[in-house]
Design an enzyme around this catalytic site. Structure first.
Site, PDB file in Angstrom:
ATOM      1  N   LYS A 188       0.663  -1.363   0.076  1.00 46.43           N
ATOM      2  CA  LYS A 188      -0.102   0.089   0.090  1.00 46.43           C
ATOM      3  C   LYS A 188       1.004   1.298   0.022  1.00 46.43           C
ATOM      4  O   LYS A 188       2.103   1.219   0.085  1.00 46.43           O
ATOM      5  CB  LYS A 188      -0.748  -0.076   1.422  1.00 46.43           C
ATOM      6  CG  LYS A 188      -1.852  -1.099   0.921  1.00 46.43           C
ATOM      7  CD  LYS A 188      -3.072  -1.141   2.003  1.00 46.43           C
ATOM      8  CE  LYS A 188      -3.979  -2.395   2.168  1.00 46.43           C
ATOM      9  NZ  LYS A 188      -5.040  -2.435   3.163  1.00 46.43           N
ATOM     10  N   TYR A 244     -12.780  -3.183  -3.274  1.00 41.15           N
ATOM     11  CA  TYR A 244     -13.177  -3.039  -1.795  1.00 41.15           C
ATOM     12  C   TYR A 244     -14.520  -3.157  -1.944  1.00 41.15           C
ATOM     13  O   TYR A 244     -15.240  -2.325  -0.929  1.00 41.15           O
ATOM     14  CB  TYR A 244     -12.549  -1.770  -1.150  1.00 41.15           C
ATOM     15  CG  TYR A 244     -11.105  -2.061  -0.589  1.00 41.15           C
ATOM     16  CD1 TYR A 244     -10.744  -2.942   0.110  1.00 41.15           C
ATOM     17  CD2 TYR A 244     -10.186  -1.184  -1.257  1.00 41.15           C
ATOM     18  CE1 TYR A 244      -9.472  -3.193   0.551  1.00 41.15           C
ATOM     19  CE2 TYR A 244      -8.638  -1.141  -0.941  1.00 41.15           C
ATOM     20  CZ  TYR A 244      -8.439  -2.289  -0.097  1.00 41.15           C
ATOM     21  OH  TYR A 244      -7.238  -2.440   0.366  1.00 41.15           O
ATOM     22  N   ASN A 254      -2.291   0.152   6.804  1.00 41.28           N
ATOM     23  CA  ASN A 254      -1.776  -1.122   7.139  1.00 41.28           C
ATOM     24  C   ASN A 254      -0.897  -1.762   6.198  1.00 41.28           C
ATOM     25  O   ASN A 254      -0.689  -3.164   6.212  1.00 41.28           O
ATOM     26  CB  ASN A 254      -3.061  -1.949   7.771  1.00 41.28           C
ATOM     27  CG  ASN A 254      -3.905  -2.560   6.795  1.00 41.28           C
ATOM     28  OD1 ASN A 254      -3.781  -1.840   5.716  1.00 41.28           O
ATOM     29  ND2 ASN A 254      -4.492  -3.261   7.145  1.00 41.28           N
ATOM     30  N   HIS A 285      -2.127  -5.541   1.314  1.00 41.11           N
ATOM     31  CA  HIS A 285      -3.437  -6.008   0.867  1.00 41.11           C
ATOM     32  C   HIS A 285      -2.862  -7.473   0.482  1.00 41.11           C
ATOM     33  O   HIS A 285      -2.106  -7.791  -0.262  1.00 41.11           O
ATOM     34  CB  HIS A 285      -4.137  -5.244  -0.091  1.00 41.11           C
ATOM     35  CG  HIS A 285      -5.369  -6.277  -0.501  1.00 41.11           C
ATOM     36  ND1 HIS A 285      -6.577  -6.236  -0.122  1.00 41.11           N
ATOM     37  CD2 HIS A 285      -5.254  -6.855  -1.880  1.00 41.11           C
ATOM     38  CE1 HIS A 285      -7.244  -7.044  -0.698  1.00 41.11           C
ATOM     39  NE2 HIS A 285      -6.359  -7.668  -1.865  1.00 41.11           N
ATOM     40  N   GLU A 333      -9.333 -10.584  -8.030  1.00 42.30           N
ATOM     41  CA  GLU A 333      -8.505  -9.349  -7.694  1.00 42.30           C
ATOM     42  C   GLU A 333      -7.066  -9.164  -9.203  1.00 42.30           C
ATOM     43  O   GLU A 333      -6.834  -8.209  -9.450  1.00 42.30           O
ATOM     44  CB  GLU A 333      -7.860  -9.398  -6.525  1.00 42.30           C
ATOM     45  CG  GLU A 333      -9.016  -9.182  -5.330  1.00 42.30           C
ATOM     46  CD  GLU A 333      -8.649  -9.212  -3.848  1.00 42.30           C
ATOM     47  OE1 GLU A 333      -7.384  -9.475  -3.691  1.00 42.30           O
ATOM     48  OE2 GLU A 333      -9.449  -9.332  -3.149  1.00 42.30           O
TER      49      GLU A 333
HETATM   50  P1  IDP Z   1      -7.756  -7.285   5.220  1.00 43.17           P
HETATM   51  O1  IDP Z   1      -6.872  -6.166   4.399  1.00 43.17           O
HETATM   52  O2  IDP Z   1      -7.103  -7.801   6.314  1.00 43.17           O
HETATM   53  O3  IDP Z   1      -8.466  -8.443   4.595  1.00 43.17           O
HETATM   54  P2  IDP Z   1     -10.532  -6.003   5.703  1.00 43.17           P
HETATM   55  O4  IDP Z   1     -11.502  -6.383   6.741  1.00 43.17           O
HETATM   56  O5  IDP Z   1     -10.941  -7.125   4.209  1.00 43.17           O
HETATM   57  O6  IDP Z   1      -9.152  -6.575   6.226  1.00 43.17           O
HETATM   58  O7  IDP Z   1     -10.464  -4.701   5.336  1.00 43.17           O
HETATM   59  C1  IDP Z   1      -9.999  -4.207   4.019  1.00 43.17           C
HETATM   60  C2  IDP Z   1      -9.166  -3.015   4.521  1.00 43.17           C
HETATM   61  O8  IDP Z   1      -9.828  -2.208   4.913  1.00 43.17           O
HETATM   62  C3  IDP Z   1      -8.003  -3.109   5.685  1.00 43.17           C
HETATM   63  O9  IDP Z   1      -6.936  -3.798   5.167  1.00 43.17           O
HETATM   64  C4  IDP Z   1      -7.911  -1.884   6.067  1.00 43.17           C
HETATM   65  O10 IDP Z   1      -7.079  -1.011   5.125  1.00 43.17           O
HETATM   66  C5  IDP Z   1      -9.293  -1.156   5.863  1.00 43.17           C
HETATM   67  N1  IDP Z   1     -10.003  -1.198   7.192  1.00 43.17           N
HETATM   68  C6  IDP Z   1     -10.712  -2.287   7.455  1.00 43.17           C
HETATM   69  N2  IDP Z   1     -11.211  -2.001   8.778  1.00 43.17           N
HETATM   70  C7  IDP Z   1     -10.988  -0.784   9.031  1.00 43.17           C
HETATM   71  C8  IDP Z   1     -11.328  -0.013  10.119  1.00 43.17           C
HETATM   72  O11 IDP Z   1     -12.148  -0.233  11.163  1.00 43.17           O
HETATM   73  N3  IDP Z   1     -10.739   1.235  10.303  1.00 43.17           N
HETATM   74  C9  IDP Z   1     -10.119   1.631   9.153  1.00 43.17           C
HETATM   75  N4  IDP Z   1      -9.602   0.985   8.012  1.00 43.17           N
HETATM   76  C10 IDP Z   1     -10.253  -0.291   8.170  1.00 43.17           C
END
Ligand code: IDP
Ligand code: MG
Length: 137
Positions: A10, A50, A113, A116, A127
Site C-alpha cells: 500500500k 473493496y 496497514n 493487501h 483481484e
Molecule cells: P484485510 O485487509 O485484512 O483483508 P478487511 O477487513 O478486508 O481486512 O479490510 C480491508 C481494508 O480496509 C483493511 O486492510 C484496512 O486497510 C481497511 N480497514 C478495515 N477495517 C478498518 C477500520 O475499522 N478502520 C479503518 N480501516 C479499516
C-alpha cells in the site's frame, strides 16, 4: 496446491521505503513473483477491490488512501500461496498483528496497514483480473 494470489504493498509502505524488505519475505518462503508493477490504483480498481466494504464508516477513507500514491502490485504463486501470504501479512490491525508479521513489523495504524492480500483463491482470481487485466489466468 500451487496457486496464485494477489498482494499489494500500500502507499504507506512504498512511501516509507519498505518495498524491498517486504518482498524479501515472500521470496524467503519460496513464493514466486509472477507479476510485479509499481502503479497508482485507479478509483475504478479501488471500488472493485473493496466492493464488500462499501457503506462502512471507513470506506471513503480507504478509497482515498489506496489511491493516494503509488503501490506495488504483485501476483505471487506457490504452494498454498493465498493462506501463506495472509499468514505472513498478519492481523488487519497492525496494533494487534504479531511481531514477525509484515503488518506487525512495518505498520502502526489500521488506516494505513502496509499490505493487501487476497482472502481466498476466488478473491485472488477476481483481484488479479482487476489489477492486471482479464487475460491473467
Ligand atoms: P484485510 O485487509 O485484512 O483483508 P478487511 O477487513 O478486508 O481486512 O479490510 C480491508 C481494508 O480496509 C483493511 O486492510 C484496512 O486497510 C481497511 N480497514 C478495515 N477495517 C478498518 C477500520 O475499522 N478502520 C479503518 N480501516 C479499516
Ligand atoms: Mg479483506
Amino acid at each position: 496446491m500451487t496457486e496464485k494470489t494477489y498482494a499489494m504493498l500500500k502507499p504507506d509502505a512504498v512511501a516509507a521505503g519498505q518495498v524491498g524488505e517486504i518482498i524479501a519475505r515472500f521470496e524467503r518462503v519460496g513464493l514466486a513473483l509472477d507479476r510485479m508493477e509499481l502503479a497508482e490504483v485507479t478509483p475504478q480498481q479501488a471500488a472493485a477491490n473493496y466492493a464488500e466494504h462499501e457503506g462502512k464508516p471507513f470506506y471513503d477513507g480507504l478509497i482515498r488512501y489506496i489511491t493516494s500514491g503509488p503501490v506495488v502490485k504483485l501476483v505471487l504463486s506457490g504452494e498454498g500461496a493465498v493462506a501463506l501470504t495472509r499468514k505472513l501479512m498478519g492481523a488487519t490491525n497492525p496494533a494487534e498483528a504479531a511481531p514477525g508479521t509484515i503488518r506487525g513489523d512495518f505498520g502502526m495504524v489500521m488506516d494505513a496497514n502496509v499490505i493487501h492480500g487476497s482472502d481466498s483463491p476466488e478473491s485472488a482470481e477476481r483481484e488479479i483480473a482487476i489489477f492486471f487485466g482479464e487475460t491473467e489466468s
